[in-house]
Design an enzyme around this catalytic site. Structure first.
Site, PDB file in Angstrom:
ATOM      1  N   MET A   1     -88.728 -40.952 -31.336  1.00 19.81           N
ATOM      2  CA  MET A   1     -88.834 -40.033 -30.468  1.00 19.81           C
ATOM      3  C   MET A   1     -88.762 -38.679 -31.235  1.00 19.81           C
ATOM      4  O   MET A   1     -88.159 -38.547 -32.170  1.00 19.81           O
ATOM      5  CB  MET A   1     -87.945 -40.139 -29.185  1.00 19.81           C
ATOM      6  N   CYS A   2     -89.231 -37.699 -30.320  1.00 16.98           N
ATOM      7  CA  CYS A   2     -88.954 -36.204 -30.890  1.00 16.98           C
ATOM      8  C   CYS A   2     -88.751 -35.455 -29.540  1.00 16.98           C
ATOM      9  O   CYS A   2     -88.654 -36.066 -28.387  1.00 16.98           O
ATOM     10  CB  CYS A   2     -90.138 -35.544 -31.742  1.00 16.98           C
ATOM     11  N   ARG A   3     -89.150 -34.269 -29.369  1.00 15.47           N
ATOM     12  CA  ARG A   3     -89.169 -33.609 -28.185  1.00 15.47           C
ATOM     13  C   ARG A   3     -90.167 -33.651 -27.084  1.00 15.47           C
ATOM     14  O   ARG A   3     -89.846 -34.024 -25.748  1.00 15.47           O
ATOM     15  CB  ARG A   3     -88.979 -31.947 -28.298  1.00 15.47           C
TER      16      ARG A   3
ATOM     17  N   MET B   1     -88.207 -36.833 -25.558  1.00 16.50           N
ATOM     18  CA  MET B   1     -86.947 -36.514 -25.143  1.00 16.50           C
ATOM     19  C   MET B   1     -87.098 -35.791 -23.492  1.00 16.50           C
ATOM     20  O   MET B   1     -86.152 -36.311 -22.787  1.00 16.50           O
ATOM     21  CB  MET B   1     -86.041 -35.480 -25.790  1.00 16.50           C
TER      22      MET B   1
END
Length: 109
Positions: free
Chosen positions: A60-62, A88
């Protein structure tokens, strides 16, 4: 954008005991992250690949762009990895638990 299809999963469907890899930068991590996730910023993934567990990695990232690049790389290395669609922001929207590094109310930066 990507040369091949990147495996993805909805944030709400990620198992509670999943191996999570967060590839955001330190300030993003500090603001809010998933407790128990492994934090390796995208620029360090290649050098630190040996730190990754052998289990399926949920990356995951933003919002999902950086993590999709990492998943594409990991899959090319023969690893079992899946991108968390929406990152996120989707995690937070799904009501999944988050913590911050300093104990304040977590948020997505």
């Amino acid at each position: 954008m990507f040369h091949s299809q990147v495996p993805t999963m909805d944030a709400a469907s990620v198992p509670a005991d999943a191996a999570l890899l967060d590839v955001r930068e330190q300030d993003e991590w500090d603001a809010g992250h998933v407790e128990g996730a492994l934090h390796i910023p995208i620029g360090e993934v290649v050098a630190r690949i040996g730190e990754l567990p052998d289990d399926r990695l949920h990356v995951m990232c933003r919002v999902g762009g950086r993590s999709a690049q990492v998943v594409q790389y990991l899959v090319a290395q023969g690893r079992d990895a899946v991108n968390i669609d929406g990152g996120m922001y989707a995690w937070e929207s799904a009501g999944r638990p988050m913590v911050s590094s300093d104990g304040s109310s977590p948020f997505v930066l």
